[in-house]
Enzyme design. Structure first.
Site, PDB file in Angstrom:
ATOM      1  N   ASP A   1     -13.174 -48.078  -9.575  1.00  0.00           N
ATOM      2  CA  ASP A   1     -13.619 -48.283  -8.350  1.00  0.00           C
ATOM      3  C   ASP A   1     -14.256 -49.694  -8.076  1.00  0.00           C
ATOM      4  O   ASP A   1     -15.725 -49.507  -8.360  1.00  0.00           O
ATOM      5  CB  ASP A   1     -13.547 -47.000  -7.569  1.00  0.00           C
ATOM      6  CG  ASP A   1     -13.862 -47.383  -6.045  1.00  0.00           C
ATOM      7  OD1 ASP A   1     -12.826 -47.212  -5.158  1.00  0.00           O
ATOM      8  OD2 ASP A   1     -14.837 -47.612  -5.392  1.00  0.00           O
TER       9      ASP A   1
ATOM     10  N   SER B   1     -11.774 -44.270   2.012  1.00  0.00           N
ATOM     11  CA  SER B   1     -13.164 -44.703   1.744  1.00  0.00           C
ATOM     12  C   SER B   1     -14.091 -43.611   2.516  1.00  0.00           C
ATOM     13  O   SER B   1     -14.072 -42.361   2.353  1.00  0.00           O
ATOM     14  CB  SER B   1     -13.507 -46.149   2.070  1.00  0.00           C
ATOM     15  OG  SER B   1     -14.729 -46.407   1.828  1.00  0.00           O
TER      16      SER B   1
ATOM     17  N   HIS C   1     -10.221 -50.988  -4.490  1.00  0.00           N
ATOM     18  CA  HIS C   1     -10.725 -50.291  -3.663  1.00  0.00           C
ATOM     19  C   HIS C   1      -9.815 -50.056  -2.336  1.00  0.00           C
ATOM     20  O   HIS C   1      -9.832 -51.010  -1.733  1.00  0.00           O
ATOM     21  CB  HIS C   1     -12.091 -50.433  -3.084  1.00  0.00           C
ATOM     22  CG  HIS C   1     -12.764 -49.323  -2.175  1.00  0.00           C
ATOM     23  ND1 HIS C   1     -13.517 -48.232  -2.791  1.00  0.00           N
ATOM     24  CD2 HIS C   1     -13.063 -49.535  -0.996  1.00  0.00           C
ATOM     25  CE1 HIS C   1     -13.902 -47.626  -1.671  1.00  0.00           C
ATOM     26  NE2 HIS C   1     -13.685 -48.265  -0.732  1.00  0.00           N
TER      27      HIS C   1
END
Length: 525
Positions: free
Chosen positions: A327, A220, A377
């Site tokens: 995502d 991320s 994610h």
């Protein structure tokens, strides 16, 4: 009654597709990380002004093996006048597991979104702004696991975990920033310097200079940190006469740049783009130097260099990209409307199809990619990273295939080397270099907090877990799932709401109410 109860749960789930985040999300805490707070070795202190001469290791300060038989990483904190700091002014730090018998290194940057104004920074969790509550030891999981079953190709590596406490996508160089304009609170954004000092002390004191291979991995926001720092790390190691091969692993950080960004507002649509523009001013960011030069000359929009599809074409160091086609953060950030209204399901279905087309198009020319058609994610931060597969290959094997392809002759046939199917039980001048002449993420960049209602299930219980290892005899470096319907693959992480499983069939029934068995019809699954 049960039907209406489940429909209510489902409607709540669908809301995730329509809510533009009002503030950056925080990462889910790892529920399975072993508590080693009872182990109290002396905290290692590193003075960046004195190394490599300072003696910062004392006998007995290394963390013992934890109850799950994994070697734990030991906390190191910087100190000194020019040491990098967290947002709140506490010392930046890193965790290290040194392996004298290994020349391979994995350096991991965790995620946790970002902030760029007083309002969003005030909402940050303490563990994302400070080092004051860090434990002395940290368990390695996922790509940092020291067990062969959970990390078959990299488990013997030297492991480094750098806590994310700068809130600047690992790019900042600014200290004593007054976000309020009232001189009340001085905030530090020093993510780039934290990486710089960590790599420097690892090189000069702990043997990184003599490494054979260095993987800089991030999830991320940490994945964006890899994109903007990877070439600089390669050049720094070369300046230290290191012959190490540097590779990047970018997990869940390949966000698509919105087509329209001129109307973005902090309190409106595409608010995170507006925050990134502010961040480019407050953080004094070091983004990729060539990308920054290009956008300064063309449009002045250096903030675009935080977006994977924009910056990747300027990166010289090989990078492997792991990205869910659907995502979860990308979907939230796009703000496509309330998904719970069945009258708009055809619009949401169209959005899903367009997202698949846009995401796969942006990934198709990459030399190393793993992109499942899942709503999820982040993958590599926990031990379930091997449960998601494409063509019978999991993420760890896909990375190995990519690394082997980079090193092997073009005509050599390759195959991953992990074990057969097995039962798994959970067991002040600090610039890097003179960068002159050296040869798109959308909205939030985080995993989800424990308090969030909507999440994908990457945790496991104490029961046995089986990894699908029916691998094909050869492997490749690019795995992009062609199925344009989310959650068709049984290897996708399970969607849950308040611990209730949301079956893929219910999701598909809402998106495509007039189609039966859409996975078989569209994807032959």
């Amino acid at each position: 009654m049960e039907y209406f109860k489940f429909q209510s749960i489902l409607l709540h789930l669908f809301v995730i597709f329509g809510i533009a985040l009002s503030a950056p999300s925080q990462p889910r805490m790892n529920r399975r990380s072993t508590d080693l707070s009872s182990v109290t070795p002396e905290v290692v202190r590193v003075n960046p002004e004195m190394y490599p001469n300072v003696q910062d290791f004392v006998p007995g300060n290394q963390c013992a093996k934890n109850p799950r038989n994994r070697l734990a990483m030991t906390l190191h904190k910087f100190h000194g006048q020019n040491a990098p700091k967290c947002m709140d002014g506490t010392s930046a730090s890193f965790y290290l597991l040194k392996r004298d018998d290994s020349k391979d290194w994995v350096i991991y940057l965790p995620g946790g979104s970002f902030c760029a104004d007083a309002k969003s920074c005030e909402k940050r969790h303490t563990h994302l702004t400070s080092s004051k509550f860090l434990s002395h030891c940290r368990d390695g999981m996922g790509i940092l696991s020291t067990t062969e079953r959970n990390n078959p190709h990299l488990h013997k590596s030297n492991m480094v975990y750098i806590p994310y406490c700068s809130s600047d996508l690992w790019s900042g160089t600014a200290k004593n920033v007054d976000l309020t304009g009232k001189n009340k609170t001085q905030t530090h954004f020093m993510g780039s310097k934290i990486i710089h000092h960590t790599v420097r002390v690892l090189t000069r004191k702990y043997g990184l200079r003599s490494a054979n291979r260095v993987y800089l991995a991030g999830t991320s926001a940490g994945g964006i940190g890899v994109l903007v720092n990877i070439d600089r790390i390669q050049r720094y190691l070369e300046s230290e006469q290191s012959t190490a091969i540097v590779r990047g692993i970018v997990d869940s950080a390949w966000y698509l740049l919105p087509k329209e960004t001129t109307r973005c507002r902090v309190d409106g649509q595409c608010s995170m783009v507006a925050l990134l523009k502010q961040g480019a001013n407050f953080w004094r960011p070091r983004v990729h130097d060539v990308c920054e030069s290009h956008h300064k000359e063309q449009t002045g929009d250096r903030w675009k260099c935080f977006f994977g599809p924009v910056v990747h074409k300027f990166i010289q160091t090989p990078v492997f990209v792991i990205q869910s086609i659907f995502d979860l953060t990308q979907i939230q950030s796009d703000g496509v409307g309330v998904f719970g209204d069945s009258r708009s399901s055809h619009l949401q279905a169209r959005y899903i199809q367009n997202l698949h087309a846009s995401m796969t198009h942006s990934l198709k020319d990459l030399d190393g990619v793993f992109a499942p058609s899942c709503i999820s994610h982040s993958f590599i931060q926990d031990d379930m990273w091997r449960s998601t597969t494409i063509d019978y290959v999991d993420i760890s094997d896909a990375i190995q295939c990519w690394a082997m392809k980079l090193d092997a002759p073009a005509d050599e046939e390759l195959s991953p080397t992990s074990s057969e199917q097995q039962e798994i039980k959970p067991d002040d001048n600090d610039d890097w270099l003179n960068d002159q002449g050296a040869n798109s993420a959308w909205n939030s960049t985080s995993s989800y907090d424990d308090d969030d209602e909507y999440y994908y299930d990457n945790d496991y219980d104490d029961s046995s877990v089986y990894f699908n290892t029916n691998r094909r005899p050869t492997c490749k470096s690019d795995y992009i799932q062609s199925c344009s319907i989310p959650q068709c693959s049984p290897q996708c992480p399970t969607l849950r709401y308040n611990y209730h499983t949301i079956p893929p069939e219910q999701l598909h029934q809402f998106l495509f109410p007039n189609a039966r068995n859409v996975c078989k019809m569209v994807c032959n699954l």
